[in-house]
Scaffold this active site. Structure first.
Site, PDB file in Angstrom:
ATOM      1  N   GLU A 272       0.838  -1.260  -0.111  1.00 26.24           N
ATOM      2  CA  GLU A 272       0.097  -0.137   0.201  1.00 26.24           C
ATOM      3  C   GLU A 272       0.832   1.251   0.032  1.00 26.24           C
ATOM      4  OE1 GLU A 272      -2.807  -0.687   3.053  1.00 26.24           O
ATOM      5  OE2 GLU A 272      -3.963  -1.714   1.958  1.00 26.24           O
ATOM      6  N   ASP A 351      -8.397  -8.848   4.305  1.00 21.44           N
ATOM      7  CA  ASP A 351      -8.304  -7.896   4.918  1.00 21.44           C
ATOM      8  C   ASP A 351      -9.138  -7.560   6.191  1.00 21.44           C
ATOM      9  OD1 ASP A 351      -7.014  -5.449   6.085  1.00 21.44           O
ATOM     10  OD2 ASP A 351      -7.368  -4.211   4.653  1.00 21.44           O
ATOM     11  N   GLU A 379     -12.392  -2.304  12.280  1.00 24.11           N
ATOM     12  CA  GLU A 379     -12.422  -1.500  11.158  1.00 24.11           C
ATOM     13  C   GLU A 379     -13.440  -1.869  10.237  1.00 24.11           C
ATOM     14  OE1 GLU A 379      -8.891  -1.714   8.843  1.00 24.11           O
ATOM     15  OE2 GLU A 379      -9.590  -0.681   7.163  1.00 24.11           O
ATOM     16  N   GLU A 482     -22.461 -10.354  10.831  1.00 17.44           N
ATOM     17  CA  GLU A 482     -22.437 -10.972   9.494  1.00 17.44           C
ATOM     18  C   GLU A 482     -23.704 -10.914   8.718  1.00 17.44           C
ATOM     19  OE1 GLU A 482     -21.293 -15.118   9.685  1.00 17.44           O
ATOM     20  OE2 GLU A 482     -20.326 -15.218   7.743  1.00 17.44           O
TER      21      GLU A 482
END
Ligand code: GCU
Length: 650
Positions: A272, A351, A379, A482
């Protein structure tokens, strides 16, 4: 506990937890800084509750004996009870400290009945938190990258927050009480202000190390691979260049002068936009080994991250699969890394999504030390505005057997990205503390059942009154999250940049390699060997076969591995489209139910925590509704298939 600038939330160490010790007579044998810490803890409990503590000899019989029997610095301890005396022995100061916290966790039970000697020993020697804290405020990421708990405990506006060192010490105490023993103090994306922590600002890091040391925590630093250029003025950072190697050797020597027990470096390279060895045509083993050599004389470790992929992908390019990248880059290097280099691998190939398969890199490099990295900071799992207890997810990862042996046994180290900031509750959402605690306990014992860990956290933090209610809102919260977010392992569907809230196509035409490929007929990424990107073939044979076919692939990962039609029937018997509708309605209803349970706890939970969580439930509900309606509407519009139950879809 001198210098702790409370009040901050006592989290899982309220004074009350020390009552069983503080009301009794304790004898402490041995010497050293960590024994002094143990003594300080017991002495303070005695002041509060009326018991007594003696050092080395006691004029009267004691209820608790805490004895250091060696000098090896070991972390194991032995607990036993007989003849009315509870005894903890350890051959290292850290072990004695962990033994003390074991007694705290047991509470009165530690002083009842009798118990044969039990040895407690952490599964791995490195149980670490990575702080993604910036020294200077980053224009996009702010003070703490992906931080949802206020500012940094360590840094503010380009300087060290010396005024919070008392709180840093209290943080170290909490971490030791759940088994964590290492901490990196700055972001893996190392900008210039952070880079200088390695050199002229090492004194700031030394202060933090001093505050954490009494609790057995070693301090680590994220460094930039380009440091010899950025800080040393060299023309190159080539890991095979003698001047570069010399620069790192000198820099490391100065770090150890300031912090003799410094833990080592964390490195995000060629990832990144961060600099790395690729620029010099060198391998990641060359890069890691250069830093390992600089740290080796002092016993330091380099944590080299495997999060290496092409973040400038063309979404039209169907041959590049981000999920493959870490394995493709690193497996050929197995056996080439130095003994004090640890390859730090995110638990999934992408990720930190709410659902991913276990990274195929885990278990594929038997001759390389492995750290498994998880993300306590939420996150992609609700950003500490939603309740999402990640214990079951981490435990699934740790119990997964890539090729017979569980991940728990393959990992040499466990690392979590911290979810803590300067918020008085530490984690913004008071219930997010459960993630930090669970991480520490799982890092200590990775095959532990997370359920009892949750119960332990609840009992320590809130007492037994609200236990059933807390368990009800937390235990299933990951699955609830989820249900109302990205379905069946496909991931993302979040707002670009900050990653909060739904945007089904938010990352669909982006360069980040994160696609779901939904069209009018179906959805999912074909990662099979036969017709897809071949990613499924990165697993050992048994799993490669399971993942290869939609008929054997577990439902929860189906869209990660396969592109299927909306009418595809899952192993559960439902079609994909009906599963999407049903789970999104259910997920939202489960949040409503949890909110009601929380409301009912108003008289049994302290007022501040109750109010903070109640407020966040309002936001979670709003957000879950948004997720439900956007996801369901999107797929209804794409597929034209009506909900079998005729519920309202917009
Ligand atoms: C994620 C996250 C970044 C972070 C990166 C990493 O992509 O969004 O903020 O820098 O992970 O783990 O390095």
């Amino acid at each position: 506990m001198q210098g702790v600038d409370l009040p901050v939330d006592p989290a899982w160490l309220p004074d009350e937890a020390f009552r069983p010790i503080g009301t009794r007579r304790t004898l402490i044998r041995g010497s050293g800084p960590l024994v002094d810490t143990v003594h300080g803890e017991v002495a303070q409990a005695c002041v509060r509750f009326g018991g007594s503590v003696s050092r080395d000899e006691s004029p009267e019989p004691c209820d608790l004996v805490l004895e250091l029997t060696g000098t090896d610095g070991g972390e194991a301890f032995t607990f036993q009870r007989g003849g009315g005396v509870t005894t903890v022995t350890a051959s290292g100061g850290s072990g004695l400290l962990y033994g003390l916290f074991h007694v705290v966790r047991l509470g009165n039970a530690a002083f009842q009945g009798s118990s044969a000697p039990e040895e407690h020993r952490p599964a791995s020697a490195l149980r670490m938190l990575d702080h993604w804290d910036n020294v200077a405020v980053h224009p996009v990421m702010g003070q703490v990258e992906r931080g949802y708990a206020g500012g940094s405990l360590f840094w503010a506006d380009g300087r060290a927050r010396g005024e919070l060192l008392g709180r840093v010490r209290a943080y170290g105490r909490l971490l030791a009480a759940c088994g964590i023993n290492a901490l990196a103090v700055n972001n893996v994306n190392v900008h210039e202000a952070e880079a200088r922590l390695l050199t002229d600002r090492i004194g700031w890091v030394a202060e933090i190390a001093d505050a954490l040391r009494p609790y057995g925590i070693r301090t680590h630093l994220s460094v930039t691979f380009a440091a010899p250029m950025v800080l040393g003025g060299l023309p190159s950072a080539d890991p095979l260049d003698a001047a570069v190697r010399e620069w790192w050797a000198g820099a490391s020597a100065r770090v150890y002068e300031a912090i003799p027990d410094f833990g080592g470096f964390v490195v995000k390279a060629d990832s990144e936009g961060q600099p790395g060895p690729f620029a010099y045509g060198r391998s990641h083993a060359d890069g890691a080994n250069m830093l390992a050599a600089a740290l080796e004389p002092y016993g330091g470790t380099v944590h080299w991250r495997a999060f290496v992929y092409d973040h400038r992908q063309d979404w039209r390019d169907r041959t590049t699969d981000r999920a493959r990248a870490a394995y493709d880059h690193f497996v050929p290097l197995d056996g080439q890394f130095a003994a004090n280099a640890v390859l730090q691998v995110k638990h999934g190939p992408m990720d930190f999504q709410v659902r991913e398969p276990v990274s195929p890199l885990i278990g594929a490099m038997p001759r390389t030390r492995l750290a498994v990295e998880v993300q306590a900071t939420q996150e992609y799992t609700g950003q500490q505005r939603h309740v999402c207890w990640l214990g079951p997810m981490w435990s699934e990862v740790l119990r997964f057997r890539p090729d017979g042996v569980p991940v728990a046994d393959l990992a040499d180290a466990m690392v979590a990205v911290s979810n803590v900031g300067d918020d008085p509750f530490w984690t913004g959402h008071p219930l997010a503390q459960a993630n930090l605690y669970t991480f520490g306990r799982l890092a200590w014992q990775p095959d532990a059942d997370p359920g009892p860990i949750l119960d332990e956290w609840i009992r320590l933090t809130f007492g037994s009154g609200p236990a059933a209610g807390l368990r009800a809102v937390l235990a299933g919260s990951w699955r609830t999250y989820e249900k109302y977010t990205a379905p069946l392992g496909v991931g993302w569907m979040v707002q670009p940049g900050h990653h909060y809230g739904p945007s089904v196509d938010g990352y669909e035409y982006s360069p980040w390699g994160t696609y779901h490929f939904a069209d009018r007929d179906g959805i999912g990424v074909d990662r099979s060997v036969a017709t897809g990107t071949g990613y499924a073939g990165q697993y050992a044979k048994a799993w490669a076969e399971v993942y290869e076919s939609p008929d054997t692939c577990p439902d929860e990962l189906l869209l990660f591995f396969h592109h299927v039609s909306y009418e595809h029937v899952l192993r559960s018997g439902k079609t994909v489209i009906q599963h999407i509708y049903d789970t999104h309605f259910e997920g939202m209803e489960e949040v409503e139910a949890a909110q009601r349970v929380w409301a009912s706890l108003v008289d049994v939970v302290d007022a501040e925590s109750h109010a903070r969580v109640a407020e966040r439930y309002e936001e979670q509900l709003r957000s879950a509704r948004e997720w439900r309606d956007q996801v369901n509407s999107y797929f209804f519009r794409k597929s034209g298939v009506a909900d079998a139950h005729g519920r309202r879809i917009h």
